[in-house]
Scaffold this motif. Sequence first.
Motif, PDB file in Angstrom:
ATOM      1  N   GLU A 361       0.796  -1.223   0.000  1.00 57.77           N
ATOM      2  CA  GLU A 361       0.000   0.000   0.000  1.00 57.77           C
ATOM      3  C   GLU A 361       0.828   1.273   0.000  1.00 57.77           C
ATOM      4  O   GLU A 361       0.298   2.363  -0.124  1.00 57.77           O
ATOM      5  N   GLY A 362       2.116   1.191   0.128  1.00 60.45           N
ATOM      6  CA  GLY A 362       2.898   2.413   0.091  1.00 60.45           C
ATOM      7  C   GLY A 362       4.347   2.176   0.446  1.00 60.45           C
ATOM      8  O   GLY A 362       4.713   1.121   0.946  1.00 60.45           O
ATOM      9  N   ALA A 363       5.170   3.154   0.147  1.00 57.83           N
ATOM     10  CA  ALA A 363       6.589   3.057   0.447  1.00 57.83           C
ATOM     11  C   ALA A 363       7.052   4.410   0.957  1.00 57.83           C
ATOM     12  O   ALA A 363       6.459   5.443   0.626  1.00 57.83           O
ATOM     13  N   PRO A 364       8.134   4.439   1.743  1.00 57.10           N
ATOM     14  CA  PRO A 364       8.660   5.726   2.226  1.00 57.10           C
ATOM     15  C   PRO A 364       9.438   6.445   1.131  1.00 57.10           C
ATOM     16  O   PRO A 364       9.681   5.904   0.049  1.00 57.10           O
ATOM     17  N   GLY A 365       9.849   7.680   1.430  1.00 62.36           N
ATOM     18  CA  GLY A 365      10.636   8.444   0.488  1.00 62.36           C
ATOM     19  C   GLY A 365       9.796   9.374  -0.356  1.00 62.36           C
ATOM     20  O   GLY A 365       8.573   9.458  -0.210  1.00 62.36           O
ATOM     21  N   GLN A 366      10.466  10.080  -1.270  1.00 62.99           N
ATOM     22  CA  GLN A 366       9.785  11.022  -2.142  1.00 62.99           C
ATOM     23  C   GLN A 366      10.265  10.839  -3.576  1.00 62.99           C
ATOM     24  O   GLN A 366      11.410  10.451  -3.828  1.00 62.99           O
ATOM     25  N   GLY A 367       9.379  11.125  -4.529  1.00 64.33           N
ATOM     26  CA  GLY A 367       9.750  11.136  -5.933  1.00 64.33           C
ATOM     27  C   GLY A 367      10.322   9.818  -6.418  1.00 64.33           C
ATOM     28  O   GLY A 367       9.779   8.744  -6.158  1.00 64.33           O
ATOM     29  N   THR A 368      11.456   9.914  -7.114  1.00 68.56           N
ATOM     30  CA  THR A 368      12.080   8.731  -7.698  1.00 68.56           C
ATOM     31  C   THR A 368      12.507   7.741  -6.632  1.00 68.56           C
ATOM     32  O   THR A 368      12.399   6.521  -6.816  1.00 68.56           O
ATOM     33  N   THR A 442      15.361  -5.008   3.291  1.00 74.87           N
ATOM     34  CA  THR A 442      15.604  -5.315   4.698  1.00 74.87           C
ATOM     35  C   THR A 442      16.734  -4.481   5.290  1.00 74.87           C
ATOM     36  O   THR A 442      16.976  -4.540   6.504  1.00 74.87           O
ATOM     37  N   LEU A 443      17.434  -3.694   4.451  1.00 77.31           N
ATOM     38  CA  LEU A 443      18.494  -2.824   4.950  1.00 77.31           C
ATOM     39  C   LEU A 443      17.889  -1.569   5.576  1.00 77.31           C
ATOM     40  O   LEU A 443      16.775  -1.160   5.236  1.00 77.31           O
ATOM     41  N   THR A 444      18.641  -0.936   6.481  1.00 74.12           N
ATOM     42  CA  THR A 444      18.186   0.321   7.069  1.00 74.12           C
ATOM     43  C   THR A 444      17.997   1.351   5.962  1.00 74.12           C
ATOM     44  O   THR A 444      18.931   1.655   5.202  1.00 74.12           O
ATOM     45  N   ALA A 445      16.804   1.898   5.860  1.00 72.42           N
ATOM     46  CA  ALA A 445      16.419   2.653   4.672  1.00 72.42           C
ATOM     47  C   ALA A 445      17.246   3.912   4.464  1.00 72.42           C
ATOM     48  O   ALA A 445      17.747   4.164   3.366  1.00 72.42           O
ATOM     49  N   ASN A 446      17.383   4.756   5.492  1.00 72.58           N
ATOM     50  CA  ASN A 446      18.005   6.068   5.285  1.00 72.58           C
ATOM     51  C   ASN A 446      19.525   6.032   5.338  1.00 72.58           C
ATOM     52  O   ASN A 446      20.173   7.055   5.129  1.00 72.58           O
ATOM     53  N   ALA A 447      20.094   4.868   5.601  1.00 72.21           N
ATOM     54  CA  ALA A 447      21.553   4.760   5.672  1.00 72.21           C
ATOM     55  C   ALA A 447      22.051   3.715   4.682  1.00 72.21           C
ATOM     56  O   ALA A 447      22.488   4.032   3.578  1.00 72.21           O
ATOM     57  N   GLN A 448      21.943   2.455   5.046  1.00 68.21           N
ATOM     58  CA  GLN A 448      22.492   1.391   4.193  1.00 68.21           C
ATOM     59  C   GLN A 448      21.807   1.333   2.827  1.00 68.21           C
ATOM     60  O   GLN A 448      22.468   1.321   1.783  1.00 68.21           O
ATOM     61  N   TRP A 449      20.473   1.266   2.845  1.00 73.22           N
ATOM     62  CA  TRP A 449      19.742   1.103   1.575  1.00 73.22           C
ATOM     63  C   TRP A 449      19.969   2.295   0.660  1.00 73.22           C
ATOM     64  O   TRP A 449      20.263   2.138  -0.527  1.00 73.22           O
ATOM     65  N   LEU A 485      12.891   8.802   4.184  1.00 71.48           N
ATOM     66  CA  LEU A 485      13.266   7.413   4.463  1.00 71.48           C
ATOM     67  C   LEU A 485      13.469   7.219   5.961  1.00 71.48           C
ATOM     68  O   LEU A 485      14.130   8.035   6.614  1.00 71.48           O
ATOM     69  N   PRO A 486      12.947   6.161   6.541  1.00 74.23           N
ATOM     70  CA  PRO A 486      13.054   5.943   7.986  1.00 74.23           C
ATOM     71  C   PRO A 486      14.408   5.360   8.380  1.00 74.23           C
ATOM     72  O   PRO A 486      15.120   4.785   7.557  1.00 74.23           O
ATOM     73  N   ASN A 487      14.732   5.512   9.638  1.00 67.35           N
ATOM     74  CA  ASN A 487      15.941   4.902  10.189  1.00 67.35           C
ATOM     75  C   ASN A 487      15.626   3.470  10.611  1.00 67.35           C
ATOM     76  O   ASN A 487      15.817   3.062  11.756  1.00 67.35           O
ATOM     77  N   ALA A 488      15.122   2.719   9.664  1.00 67.99           N
ATOM     78  CA  ALA A 488      14.692   1.336   9.909  1.00 67.99           C
ATOM     79  C   ALA A 488      14.523   0.649   8.563  1.00 67.99           C
ATOM     80  O   ALA A 488      14.400   1.312   7.525  1.00 67.99           O
ATOM     81  N   PRO A 489      14.497  -0.672   8.532  1.00 66.89           N
ATOM     82  CA  PRO A 489      14.261  -1.371   7.263  1.00 66.89           C
ATOM     83  C   PRO A 489      12.836  -1.118   6.758  1.00 66.89           C
ATOM     84  O   PRO A 489      11.915  -0.892   7.546  1.00 66.89           O
ATOM     85  N   MET A 490      12.659  -1.163   5.447  1.00 67.43           N
ATOM     86  CA  MET A 490      11.321  -1.041   4.869  1.00 67.43           C
ATOM     87  C   MET A 490      10.542  -2.339   5.031  1.00 67.43           C
ATOM     88  O   MET A 490       9.315  -2.352   5.026  1.00 67.43           O
ATOM     89  N   ILE A 491      11.263  -3.448   5.164  1.00 68.55           N
ATOM     90  CA  ILE A 491      10.665  -4.740   5.471  1.00 68.55           C
ATOM     91  C   ILE A 491      11.457  -5.343   6.616  1.00 68.55           C
ATOM     92  O   ILE A 491      12.685  -5.463   6.529  1.00 68.55           O
ATOM     93  N   ALA A 492      10.791  -5.711   7.698  1.00 61.77           N
ATOM     94  CA  ALA A 492      11.468  -6.367   8.803  1.00 61.77           C
ATOM     95  C   ALA A 492      11.896  -7.764   8.377  1.00 61.77           C
ATOM     96  O   ALA A 492      11.195  -8.447   7.631  1.00 61.77           O
ATOM     97  N   ALA A 493      13.064  -8.191   8.860  1.00 62.57           N
ATOM     98  CA  ALA A 493      13.563  -9.523   8.514  1.00 62.57           C
ATOM     99  C   ALA A 493      12.571 -10.601   8.918  1.00 62.57           C
ATOM    100  O   ALA A 493      12.404 -11.611   8.227  1.00 62.57           O
ATOM    101  N   ALA A 494      11.877 -10.387  10.046  1.00 57.99           N
ATOM    102  CA  ALA A 494      10.896 -11.376  10.512  1.00 57.99           C
ATOM    103  C   ALA A 494       9.741 -11.495   9.518  1.00 57.99           C
ATOM    104  O   ALA A 494       9.251 -12.585   9.224  1.00 57.99           O
ATOM    105  N   ASP A 495       9.300 -10.347   8.975  1.00 56.32           N
ATOM    106  CA  ASP A 495       8.223 -10.379   7.978  1.00 56.32           C
ATOM    107  C   ASP A 495       8.663 -11.113   6.721  1.00 56.32           C
ATOM    108  O   ASP A 495       7.901 -11.873   6.127  1.00 56.32           O
ATOM    109  N   LEU A 496       9.912 -10.871   6.325  1.00 59.33           N
ATOM    110  CA  LEU A 496      10.419 -11.526   5.129  1.00 59.33           C
ATOM    111  C   LEU A 496      10.514 -13.027   5.331  1.00 59.33           C
ATOM    112  O   LEU A 496      10.196 -13.817   4.456  1.00 59.33           O
TER     113      LEU A 496
END
Length: 586
Positions: A361-368, A442-449, A485-496
């Motif tokens: 239903e949605g994803a973080p971030g803006q634009g591209t 599953t990577l931290t969105a605002n840093a690793q990803w 982008l959050p300081n967290a994964p967009m998908i938790a490893a447990a969910d995956l």
Amino acid sequence: MIESSAEQFQIIGAPIAPMSVIACAGSGKTFTAVRRLAEMRRQLGDQRGRIALLSFSNIAVNTFRREYQNLIRSEFAGIAYGRVEIDTLDGFITSNVLCPHAYRTMGCDRAPFLVAGTEPFLRNRDFKFWAEPVGRPAFPVRPTDLHKIVVNFQAGRPRYDLRSQNTLIPINNGATVISRLGALGAYTHDMGRYWCHRTLARQPGVLRALARRYPHILIDEAQDVGTVHQAIIEQLIGAGSQVSLIGDPNQGIYEFAGADGTFLARYGQRAGVTCLGLTRNYRSVPAVLDLANRLSARADAAHRVAPETTHGAFFAPYRNTDVENLVAAFQAAVLAADLKVERSAVLCRGRTMADKLSGSEGAPGQGTVKGFAQAAILRDRNKDYRGAFKLVVAGIVGLLADPPHGLAARIAQPARSSDDRALRRIIWAFTRDPESGLPAATLTANAQWHKLMLERTRALLAKTAQLHGLVSIGNLGNKLARTGLPNAPMIAAADLAANAAARIRADTVHQAKGESLDAVLYLTAKKEHASALLAGVDTEVGRIGYVAVTRARNLIWLGVPANSLEELRPVLISRGFQEAGAAEQA
């Protein structure tokens, strides 16, 4: 299915003439249409001209091509099978009319090109459509919503609307903007049909040549013929093409395009058109077919016998707050019935509910960046590589300084030119591979990803510049900022990990149309939707419910809003539904 039934044989071996075939769901239309095509080609012998078999989806077309090739090799060796064209109806008009001839009618100096809605030039105010709801202020249509601009013919004249949810909002400058886009060569699928009709009307020599080249045309899923497609078909018939239609009027669920099954239902009443039918269902168990017959007022026969495992039609109440519990109960019932979860589905009327259930239903971030993030989620959580690829294509093309017109649409669709295929492979590899391409969600969105995404996108753009001469914009850092982008994964490893086990698919009825599924849970979000299903196929909402029911091979569950169950229970039972709790004893 190995041998033709008496009904199928009558259609396959009929003399070559216009035909209307009304076929029930699961009646073996593919089997019949492919053999009818081969038999027509055999009867025509060395006569000039081609036979076209047309449908409405690439999946259907690929199936027809594969089945036809297998049939020719095994049963019809030696006939001139090369004089056959199998394509979508839009693909047919694009290759035969739009690309080679429409530029003269459109007034452009280049081959027309399909736009995806992400092209920078579409932001120019001259190409802005304005929607004007009744009694409300007009508002501009976003370029990314261009595919929602609908063109229909009413009394022979075009009408332009914006499709919003289940309503059509009038466009007050449709003809003007379509003409401006046409002068550039730009079109959407709907606009392409409009330009095809105008081209055939204004260039009668093209129409005559097309009818001579294709004197016989078969159209599968003909209940999906809308008003503009119908107008084009009428032009071909008037020029001498013999047209046969195959489909089920009860599955006409694209009413916004005028595709309500009426054209197919009435075609057999024309002089010179042979009207035949397919009334044996090879898909569904008798209990599911009995329900379909009650809804459609048909009397189709079941080919299958009732299995010993749980099967049939059941209903279950639910509230919006516990819909996940209903899905879990349905999935458990699928497994208990010894059916395949991966060949079953939860079907919804709208995209919003389907996306919510599938986690899309949605994803973080803006634009591209938001588009790339959504692509990573679709790939990693939903295994939806196709959806992810389309988002990545839109993002990459949006980062080019001066992309060729129509590039995004050309790449996103099966590539025809060698250059498009090479570029498509590069972007496809980037999309699929989280190790060297689009990073894992599953990577931290605002840093690793974000860091990896920026590095790898730059590398991809450098590669496309080197191999294809496509130069990127100069401010990539600003265009691909980490904002939102959050300081967290967009998908938790447990969910995956949970999704590694087979999770039932959630989709819309429209997307599942034409499929055969072991089990279906159809969620009716409102009492009106359930009531329309139970009332039959006289309305589009009723036909949508009918399509959901007839997808099921063994098991159909109907999710009914809990606050309407008391009122609907007697009607549900009279139609052949059982309480879902009875499934364990069935």
